[in-house]
Design a protein around this motif. Structure first.
Motif, PDB file in Angstrom:
ATOM      1  N   CYS A   4       0.941  -1.247  -0.108  1.00 22.59           N
ATOM      2  CA  CYS A   4       0.491   0.244   0.280  1.00 22.59           C
ATOM      3  C   CYS A   4       0.877   1.311   0.434  1.00 22.59           C
ATOM      4  O   CYS A   4       2.247   1.287   0.136  1.00 22.59           O
ATOM      5  N   PHE A   5      -0.091   2.892  -0.528  1.00 22.88           N
ATOM      6  CA  PHE A   5       0.819   3.553  -0.727  1.00 22.88           C
ATOM      7  C   PHE A   5       0.498   5.149  -0.010  1.00 22.88           C
ATOM      8  O   PHE A   5      -0.497   4.079  -0.775  1.00 22.88           O
ATOM      9  N   GLU A   6       0.210   5.866  -0.076  1.00 23.99           N
ATOM     10  CA  GLU A   6      -0.029   7.160   0.334  1.00 23.99           C
ATOM     11  C   GLU A   6       0.476   8.648   0.309  1.00 23.99           C
ATOM     12  O   GLU A   6       0.870   8.651   0.206  1.00 23.99           O
ATOM     13  N   PRO A   7      -0.241   8.662  -1.811  1.00 23.24           N
ATOM     14  CA  PRO A   7       0.298   9.424  -2.309  1.00 23.24           C
ATOM     15  C   PRO A   7      -0.010  11.207  -1.554  1.00 23.24           C
ATOM     16  O   PRO A   7       0.527  12.709  -2.107  1.00 23.24           O
ATOM     17  N   VAL A   8      -0.843  10.841  -1.374  1.00 27.52           N
ATOM     18  CA  VAL A   8      -1.944  11.876  -0.654  1.00 27.52           C
ATOM     19  C   VAL A   8      -2.446  11.746   0.627  1.00 27.52           C
ATOM     20  O   VAL A   8      -3.223  10.301   0.565  1.00 27.52           O
ATOM     21  N   ALA A   9      -3.328  12.518   1.552  1.00 21.12           N
ATOM     22  CA  ALA A   9      -3.906  12.308   2.743  1.00 21.12           C
ATOM     23  C   ALA A   9      -5.005  11.576   3.151  1.00 21.12           C
ATOM     24  O   ALA A   9      -4.948  10.469   3.499  1.00 21.12           O
ATOM     25  N   ASP A  10      -5.207  11.579   1.648  1.00 19.13           N
ATOM     26  CA  ASP A  10      -7.086  11.389   1.107  1.00 19.13           C
ATOM     27  C   ASP A  10      -7.163   9.890   0.818  1.00 19.13           C
ATOM     28  O   ASP A  10      -8.065   9.269   0.321  1.00 19.13           O
ATOM     29  N   VAL A  11      -6.397   9.479   0.027  1.00 15.84           N
ATOM     30  CA  VAL A  11      -5.949   8.552  -1.379  1.00 15.84           C
ATOM     31  C   VAL A  11      -5.041   7.260  -0.698  1.00 15.84           C
ATOM     32  O   VAL A  11      -3.788   7.391  -0.620  1.00 15.84           O
ATOM     33  N   GLU A  12      -5.006   6.350  -0.687  1.00 18.67           N
ATOM     34  CA  GLU A  12      -4.335   4.839  -1.058  1.00 18.67           C
ATOM     35  C   GLU A  12      -4.215   4.369  -2.128  1.00 18.67           C
ATOM     36  O   GLU A  12      -5.798   4.152  -2.364  1.00 18.67           O
ATOM     37  N   GLY A  13      -3.021   3.566  -2.423  1.00 17.80           N
ATOM     38  CA  GLY A  13      -3.003   2.951  -3.477  1.00 17.80           C
ATOM     39  C   GLY A  13      -3.128   1.404  -2.907  1.00 17.80           C
ATOM     40  O   GLY A  13      -1.891   1.532  -1.649  1.00 17.80           O
ATOM     41  N   LEU A  14      -2.881   0.563  -3.387  1.00 26.07           N
ATOM     42  CA  LEU A  14      -2.861  -1.345  -3.105  1.00 26.07           C
ATOM     43  C   LEU A  14      -2.603  -2.046  -4.214  1.00 26.07           C
ATOM     44  O   LEU A  14      -2.793  -1.764  -5.936  1.00 26.07           O
ATOM     45  N   ILE A  15      -1.334  -2.417  -4.609  1.00 24.29           N
ATOM     46  CA  ILE A  15      -0.637  -3.034  -6.014  1.00 24.29           C
ATOM     47  C   ILE A  15      -1.435  -4.518  -5.906  1.00 24.29           C
ATOM     48  O   ILE A  15      -1.187  -5.106  -4.968  1.00 24.29           O
ATOM     49  N   VAL A  16      -1.915  -4.190  -6.597  1.00 21.34           N
ATOM     50  CA  VAL A  16      -2.828  -5.888  -7.169  1.00 21.34           C
ATOM     51  C   VAL A  16      -1.986  -6.880  -8.243  1.00 21.34           C
ATOM     52  O   VAL A  16      -2.792  -6.601  -9.438  1.00 21.34           O
ATOM     53  N   GLN A  17      -0.691  -7.559  -8.282  1.00 21.72           N
ATOM     54  CA  GLN A  17      -0.601  -7.986  -8.934  1.00 21.72           C
ATOM     55  C   GLN A  17       0.285  -7.010  -9.386  1.00 21.72           C
ATOM     56  O   GLN A  17       1.505  -6.439  -9.405  1.00 21.72           O
TER      57      GLN A  17
END
Length: 277
Positions: free
Chosen positions: A21-34
């Motif tokens: 998981c990564f959080e490029p801005v305070a209210d958005v989190e990304g998740l790498i799925v494969q």
């Protein structure tokens, strides 16, 4: 539960960073799925007011639900699922997630035939200029999924359901109804596959997520003139951070310089030679 034709079509491609998981801005989190990213849009301290952007690879619903519950707490449930487009790696678990959470799914009206079982996407181009992933694309699913009765069209006024402050932008080329999302307040941008920050047709770059700004994935892009125009439209907005469907987020000078160069020299840098499109 409605049948998902992508069920059990597991793709053996997996980034070494899958599950991160990564959080490029305070209210958005990304998740790498494969090999693809999904995004949770909404502050972690507001568990009842968030949306999911894209739905990952086939059979990844448990991983996405676990990440949502880690961020928002047990029984986390979004207000909606919103799709940038309908390729298999962005809608792979949309049927299961919409049923699990009992929520609507939104997409652009021109993407609807691919989300209601009516039209296949053009088959991938495994012979297109590129590396091993391009050659493997012959095995990627191109069939449509069926999201009725949950699927709805994005509002014509450009607003995004349950995402105040954001607007959707039609960015066709990779697919006819591809959309990106932009927030004027901080110039944050979620772009799906309008452009990516990894060389998506090269296996080593996909596995390591080596950061490099590129046009849309070559083996699946149908209209290169429209794709070029979409990149130029996004570059003109001067984003502060770009959150892409493939690759890690990019910001600062690397994004500003790289996106301008890509927009100016798109045909040289992004458009493949020998494509049937």
């Amino acid at each position: 539960m409605p049948h998902n034709p992508l069920h059990n079509q597991h793709m053996p491609l997996t980034s070494l960073k899958s599950g991160t998981c990564f959080e490029p801005v305070a209210d958005v989190e990304g998740l790498i799925v494969q090999i693809v990213n999904v995004y949770f849009v909404g502050r972690a301290d507001n568990p009842h007011d968030w949306v999911l952007i894209d739905a990952g690879m086939p059979d990844s619903q448990k991983q996405i639900v676990r990440a949502a519950e880690t961020r928002y707490g047990k029984q986390a449930r979004p207000r909606a699922i919103i799709l940038t487009h309908g390729h298999f790696d962005h809608v792979g678990s949309a049927v299961e997630l919409a049923e699990h959470w009992d929520v609507p799914v939104y997409a652009h009206r021109e993407e609807m035939p691919f989300l209601t079982g009516e039209r296949h996407y053009p088959y991938p181009e495994p012979q297109v200029e590129g590396g091993l992933v391009a050659r493997l694309s012959r095995f990627f699913p191109s069939q449509p999924i069926e999201l009725r009765p949950r699927i709805e069209t994005l509002p014509e006024d450009g607003s995004v359901p349950a995402m105040p402050g954001w607007r959707w932008i039609h960015t066709p080329g990779h697919t006819p109804g591809h959309v990106s999302f932009f927030r004027e307040a901080d110039r944050a941008m979620i772009v799906g596959d309008a452009f990516v920050t990894v060389r998506q047709d090269e296996l080593y770059e996909v596995l390591t997520q080596h950061q490099e700004l590129n046009g849309p994935p070559r083996y699946f892009t149908a209209d290169w003139d429209a794709a070029r125009d979409s990149v130029r439209r996004l570059a003109a907005l001067d984003p502060s951070v770009a959150m892409t469907g493939h690759g890690l987020p990019m910001d600062g000078e690397a994004l500003g310089t790289g996106l301008k160069t890509l927009a100016d020299d798109f045909d040289l840098l992004a458009r493949p030679r020998g494509t049937r499109h």
